[in-house]
Enzyme design. Structure first.
Site, PDB file in Angstrom:
ATOM      1  CD  GLU A   7      -3.041   0.940   0.087  1.00  0.00           C
ATOM      2  OE1 GLU A   7      -2.328   1.885  -0.292  1.00  0.00           O
ATOM      3  OE2 GLU A   7      -4.269   0.947  -0.056  1.00  0.00           O
ATOM      4  CG  HIS A   8      -0.800   4.845   1.383  1.00  0.00           C
ATOM      5  ND1 HIS A   8      -0.248   5.549   2.421  1.00  0.00           N
ATOM      6  CD2 HIS A   8      -1.877   4.195   1.901  1.00  0.00           C
ATOM      7  CE1 HIS A   8      -0.971   5.356   3.509  1.00  0.00           C
ATOM      8  NE2 HIS A   8      -1.963   4.526   3.214  1.00  0.00           N
ATOM      9  CG  ASP A   9       2.745   7.421   1.640  1.00  0.00           C
ATOM     10  OD1 ASP A   9       3.398   8.154   0.871  1.00  0.00           O
ATOM     11  OD2 ASP A   9       1.520   7.569   1.863  1.00  0.00           O
ATOM     12  CB  CYS A  10       5.414   0.654   1.574  1.00  0.00           C
ATOM     13  SG  CYS A  10       4.015   0.191   2.605  1.00  0.00           S
ATOM     14  CG  ASN A  51       2.622   5.851   6.087  1.00  0.00           C
ATOM     15  OD1 ASN A  51       3.532   6.510   5.571  1.00  0.00           O
ATOM     16  ND2 ASN A  51       1.368   6.243   6.050  1.00  0.00           N
TER      17      ASN A  51
END
Ligand code: UDP
Length: 217
Positions: free
Chosen positions: A138-141, A158
Site C-alpha cells: 500500500e501507499h508510502d511504503c 507507511n
C-alpha cells in the site's frame, strides 16, 4: 547485437515466473524465446518447453543478455545479482499483465511482480524484489533490497521493510503512520499467516496473531 532473455532458477519460483516473463516479453513486442538457467544442469535440456542450461553455458552465448533471478532465497539472489553485474549482464524485471502499479512507484532492477500483485502510490522498492501472487504494497511504503513476499502478503500503508526480509504467505502487516512507519528490520522473517502489529527487530522471526518472537527450542 540481439537480445537474449533468461530466467535464472528452474525450481518452483522459476517455473512459476517463466510464464510471467513470457507475457512481459510479448508486451514488449519481442517474440524471442526465454532460456532457463539452472546450475544443477550439466547438459542443455528442456524444462516446460524452454531451453535450459547452466550459467557457464549461458554466459558463452552471443548477445545482449537480460536475466530475471527467480530464486526466493535472498542471499542466493544477491550472490547471483553480483555475479551478473561482474559479467556485465543486465537484471531483468518482469510483471504480470494484471499487475497494477499506481502513481509514483519507484522499483529498482530485477523485480519479479507476479500476477495480481498491486503496488499502490508513492512506494519505493529496492533491488530484486519478489512479490508473489496476490500480494500488495500500500501507499508510502519503503522496501529495501532483496526483499521477498510469498503469495498474498498484505503490506499496508507507511511500512518500511529493510533489506533481505522475508514475509510469509498470507501475512498481514499493520499500517504505520507518516511520523512513525511500522518497521520490519533487516533480514527479519515473518511467518505465514502472521498478523504483525508492531515493529519487528532485525534478524527476528515472528509468527502468529498477534505476531510474536518465535522461541527457538
Ligand atoms: N540455483 C542455481 N544456482 C545457484 C543457486 C541455485 O541455479 O547458485 C538453482 C537451484 O539449482 C534450484 C533453484 O535455483 O533449481 C532454487 O530452487 P529452490 O527450490 O531452492 O527455490 P525456489 O525455486 O523456491 O526459489
Amino acid at each position: 547485437m540481439s537480445d537474449v532473455f533468461a530466467v535464472y532458477g528452474a525450481s518452483g519460483c522459476g517455473r512459476s515466473l517463466m510464464p510471467v516473463a513470457v507475457e512481459q516479453l510479448q508486451r514488449m513486442g519481442n517474440d524471442s524465446s526465454i532460456i532457463f538457467i539452472d546450475d544443477s544442469l550439466h547438459t542443455e535440456s528442456h524444462i516446460n518447453n524452454h531451453v535450459a542450461m547452466n550459467y557457464d553455458a549461458f554466459k558463452a552465448l552471443e548477445g545482449d543478455k537480460h536475466v530475471l533471478i527467480a530464486i526466493a532465497n535472498s542471499t542466493v539472489r544477491q550472490k547471483i545479482a553480483d555475479k551478473l553485474s561482474a559479467d556485465r549482464i543486465s537484471l531483468w524485471s518482469v510483471a504480470g499483465t494484471n499487475t497494477l502499479l499506481m502513481d509514483s512507484v519507484k522499483i529498482a532492477d530485477g523485480a519479479a511482480l507476479s500476477p495480481f500483485v498491486t503496488i499502490a502510490s508513492n512506494v519505493t522498492i529496492g533491488k530484486c524484489f519478489h512479490a508473489n501472487l496476490y500480494s500488495y504494497v500500500e501507499h508510502d511504503c519503503v522496501i529495501g533490497d532483496y526483499v521477498t513476499f510469498a503469495p498474498r502478503v498484505s503490506c499496508n500503508g507507511n511500512i518500511h521493510i529493510h533489506d533481505y526480509a522475508y514475509i510469509g504467505s498470507g501475512a498481514v502487516i499493520k499500517q504505520g503512520t507518516p511520523d512513525k512507519p511500522l518497521i520490519i528490520g533487516k533480514g527479519a522473517i515473518v511467518g505465514m499467516g502472521a498478523v504483525v502489529t508492531k515493529d519487528v527487530p532485525a534478524g527476528a522471526v515472528v509468527v502468529g496473531n498477534p505476531a510474536r518472537l518465535l522461541n527457538k527450542a
